[in-house]
Design an enzyme around this catalytic site. Structure first.
Site, PDB file in Angstrom:
ATOM      1  CE  LYS A 133      -7.347   0.613 -17.018  1.00 50.82           C
ATOM      2  NZ  LYS A 133      -8.449   0.788 -16.107  1.00 50.82           N
ATOM      3  CD  GLU A 168     -10.562   7.842 -24.171  1.00 52.44           C
ATOM      4  OE1 GLU A 168     -11.131   8.574 -23.169  1.00 52.44           O
ATOM      5  OE2 GLU A 168     -10.993   7.582 -25.114  1.00 52.44           O
ATOM      6  CE  LYS A 204      -4.268  -2.850 -14.959  1.00 49.65           C
ATOM      7  NZ  LYS A 204      -5.349  -2.515 -13.892  1.00 49.65           N
ATOM      8  CB  CYS A 231       4.601  -3.167  23.581  1.00 53.15           C
ATOM      9  SG  CYS A 231       4.814  -2.286  25.088  1.00 53.15           S
ATOM     10  CB  CYS A 263       8.293  -1.616  23.828  1.00 58.43           C
ATOM     11  SG  CYS A 263       7.338  -0.352  23.482  1.00 58.43           S
ATOM     12  CB  CYS A 310       7.268   1.580  27.509  1.00 58.48           C
ATOM     13  SG  CYS A 310       6.553   0.028  27.040  1.00 58.48           S
ATOM     14  CG  ASP A 367      -6.267   4.088 -10.199  1.00 62.27           C
ATOM     15  OD1 ASP A 367      -7.100   3.235 -10.348  1.00 62.27           O
ATOM     16  OD2 ASP A 367      -5.123   4.084  -9.678  1.00 62.27           O
ATOM     17  CE1 TYR A 397     -15.639   5.087 -19.159  1.00 60.44           C
ATOM     18  CE2 TYR A 397     -14.374   5.902 -17.525  1.00 60.44           C
ATOM     19  CZ  TYR A 397     -15.154   4.970 -18.012  1.00 60.44           C
ATOM     20  OH  TYR A 397     -15.670   3.918 -17.187  1.00 60.44           O
ATOM     21  CB  CYS A 438       3.210   1.266  26.151  1.00 61.87           C
ATOM     22  SG  CYS A 438       4.122   1.436  24.729  1.00 61.87           S
TER      23      CYS A 438
END
Ligand code: IVH
Length: 684
Positions: A122, A120, A325, A437, A419, A422, A124, A231, A443
């Site tokens: 698994k 079956e 897995k 920055c 940056c 700016c 998550d 399950y 900014c």
């Protein structure tokens, strides 16, 4: 029963029964059989009627009523519960060879006894156990450490695929185990909403499922659209069903569970041999991306439950089952270029723009490169192709460079120096991986970030100003910094954002002004936190407020004086000093003071009984929530410690306290006191 409520008339009792029956039926058809028998509107009307009737006549409200699905119970601390049967985990492997070993070992151990396997999915998500007695859900507990988990019953009741009352025949007492998963579609929707609301998105559906089950307000959990995939059906050793053929195999038990009203995924397969098992694994390694929820492998179990005892368990997991897995999927794709994002705190994040590539069910176009060190460590160069992986997470990860595809004279990529928003030269603090920055006040992403932080719940709590509205105020030229908020007028607000979903009408303007007004009472420590000074979190702000007492002492403090505060290190002290000594910040603080914000700590200490003591609390208390008891310790001059050490004076033990803390306290000889001992101490 509520003394003031009138007893329910028969008509109400009958209607509650009828509504319960109808709603349970429509729910079951919708969530278990995927059939919609009435419109959402009609369904909501029935549910509303039931909720209202139960409110009017509380004696009619049963713990298994579908009205509980809308939630509303508030969990202060989740009660810790010891599992009746430990929730074991499974041996797991990424290797097919180990699955072959498992299969041949099992066959040998069972020497000639006929048996089959089930394969079956698994899931998550988050494992939970549901206890049913006489067909009613009585308790839901998370796996926790396998022996002790959290009681999340009121949140579990809001999950539509968890039946509150079972149908047909069922064992008198059993536990249904399974995984709470967050289906992709609902997960994406919720994360988009969070981003709009300025809340951090969840990294993946598993984290989101786990976070949702721990929500304090079950009405919030009800909005999360979680799904329970069963399950395992666990029977107690004295169950009359143990001798019933209908429960003699794992697959029969799940089929029985389906009849009771559980959602049991239809993807299980009974397998005779290793070839069938391998075919199942191969199939789902590919097909998993078409599922509406995440899986991270396949579980193989011996189907005949009578053989489980003879196979036995190791210390951690049963010998009659194993998990395979899936390996993360990996592809190689050319790097087009790197762009740089400016975060709300000014941190620069480099992002790889990739040649779009199909990976694990979605097209990947971008992936984070984290920071300059990451790029250097991976030695990513111009013209490279990168290896991208997607595991259980749905967020793709760069795991390396595909050296086979590197052009002959590939040059390193220079890192950005200014940056991108700016143009200010970037800085990098010593010992930090990220560039940032420094133009905090000029900014755009940082200005918006500051404003959002300032109004956030744990800071000034001005919830009628979300990120969209703040952006509107900025675009209209009304707000450039937090002090500007307090100059807003009704006239300026009304009509802003006309045509957008967050446009401001009369009522909205009033709400905003009211919330701003209320924020004038927010305590100094939170004002200090709201300023968003680098490295100053809630705890730091509290300590600074307590130590200095008011804003003027802070404004005049030297770096040494700042570093003298408990838990304030050199780096934070320098950041504070820099912040307070910039004229723009002084000006903002003066304007906030003039607007009436709290600039002085209120001494909320009520006594000195616990002076010099560090008390660690653990477990659940009768008269206090966890936060309340910690606050009480501080109000009486003590310190609330978080972990047991040689410096701990007492361990204050509530019900169901963590066994690790107890062990450690005993080992270090730290006295353990009860809630009533504590109350006596503070009364003296
Ligand atoms: S059976 C005693 N079946 O994977 C058998 N577990 O390491 C108990 N899981 O903690 C587990 N899907 O949370 C089983 N179809 C499935 C599963 C499953 C997910 C989780 C479960 C367990 C972990 C195994």
């Amino acid at each position: 029963m509520d003394l003031f409520s009138t007893p329910a008339p028969d008509s109400a009792r009958k209607r509650v029964e009828e509504l319960t029956r109808l709603i349970d039926h429509y729910n079951h058809e919708y969530y278990i059989n995927d059939t919609s028998l009435i419109s959402d509107y009609e369904f909501d009307a029935l549910l509303r009627e039931l909720v209202d009737l139960e409110k009017q006549y509380p004696e009619l409200s049963l713990p298994t009523s579908p009205a509980r699905r809308v939630g509303g119970d508030i969990n202060k601390n989740f009660r810790q519960v010891t599992h009746r049967f430990p929730m074991l985990s499974l041996g797991n492997t990424y290797s097919i060879a180990e699955i072959e070993d498992f299969e041949s070992r099992t066959r040998k151990l069972l020497a000639g006894t006929p048996f089959t396997y089930t394969c079956e999915l698994k899931y998550d998500g988050v494992a939970i156990g549901l206890t049913y007695r006489h067909g009613q859900l009585v308790q839901a507990v998370t796996r926790g450490n396998g022996s002790v988990g959290d009681d999340i019953t009121s949140n579990a009741r809001t999950i539509p695929t968890i039946p509150l009352r079972l149908q047909g025949s069922f064992p008198p007492d059993f536990e249904a185990r399974g995984e709470v998963v967050y289906p992709f579609e609902a997960f994406d929707q919720m994360n988009r909403q969070r981003e709009t609301d300025g809340e951090p998105p969840f990294a993946n559906p598993r984290n989101a499922a786990s976070g949702s089950l721990k929500l304090q307000d079950s009405a919030e959990c009800a909005k999360r659209k979680l799904m329970f995939c069963m399950y395992f059906l666990m029977l107690p050793p004295d169950s009359p069903c143990l001798s019933d053929p209908a429960y003699s195999t794992h697959s029969a038990r799940l089929a029985a569970a389906r009849q009771m009203g559980f959602r049991v995924q239809p993807y299980m397969q009974e397998c005779e041999n290793i070839q069938d098992i391998k075919a199942f694994i191969d199939h789902w390694d590919q097909a998993r991306w078409d599922l509406p929820f995440g899986i991270d492998g396949v579980v193989i179990k011996v189907n005949q439950t009578s053989l489980w005892d003879s196979l036995g368990t190791t210390a951690k997991s049963p010998r009659w089952a194993i998990a395979y897995k899936f390996k993360a999927e990996r592809v190689s794709t050319p790097l087009i270029d790197i762009s740089y994002q400016v975060g709300r705190t000014g941190v620069i994040t480099p992002v790889a723009n990739l040649q779009p590539v199909w990976l694990g069910g979605t097209t990947v176009r971008r992936a984070t490169l984290n920071n300059a060190d990451f790029i250097a460590k991976m030695d990513i160069r111009e013209g490279d192709s990168l290896l991208v992986e997607k595991g259980g997470e749905i967020i793709p990860k760069i795991v390396g460079v595909d050296l086979d595809r590197r052009p002959a004279d590939a040059q390193p990529i220079p890192y950005v120096t200014h940056c991108p928003v700016c143009g200010t030269p970037l800085v990098r603090a010593e010992g930090e991986a990220g560039h940032y920055c420094p133009n905090q006040d000029g900014c755009l992403p940082q200005i918006l970030g500051h404003l959002e932080h300032f109004v956030s719940r744990r800071a000034m709590d001005i919830d009628s100003l979300g990120s969209e509205r703040l952006r509107m105020l900025y675009d209209a030229g009304l707000v450039r910094n937090v002090a500007d908020l307090y100059d807003l007028t009704r006239q300026q607000l009304i009509g802003l954002g006309e045509g957008s979903s967050s446009s401001i009408q009369e009522k909205g303007a009033e709400n905003i002004l009211h919330a701003l007004d209320q924020s004038r009472a927010v305590p100094f420590e939170r004002v200090l936190f709201a300023l968003g000074i680098r490295y100053v979190g809630e705890v730091g702000a509290k300590k600074l407020a307590r130590h200095f007492g008011d804003i003027d002492s802070l404004l005049n403090a030297t770096v040494e004086q700042l570093a003298n505060v408990e838990d304030v290190g050199e780096v934070t002290a320098v950041a504070l000093f820099d912040y307070f000594n910039q004229p723009v910040h002084r000006q903002i603080i003066e304007r906030l003071r003039a607007a009436g914000l709290q600039m002085q700590a209120v001494d909320n200490r009520v006594g000195n009984q616990l002076q010099g003591m560090t008390i660690v609390v653990s477990g659940v208390f009768q008269h206090f929530s966890r936060d309340e008891i910690k606050a009480s310790i501080e109000q009486h001059g003590g310190k609330a410690g978080s972990s047991i050490s040689g410096k701990t004076t007492y361990l204050l033990a509530g019900e169901n306290m963590g066994p690790e803390k107890l062990k450690k306290a005993e080992k270090l000889g730290i006295p353990i006191i009860s809630e009533s001992d504590y109350q006596k101490m503070i009364e003296n």
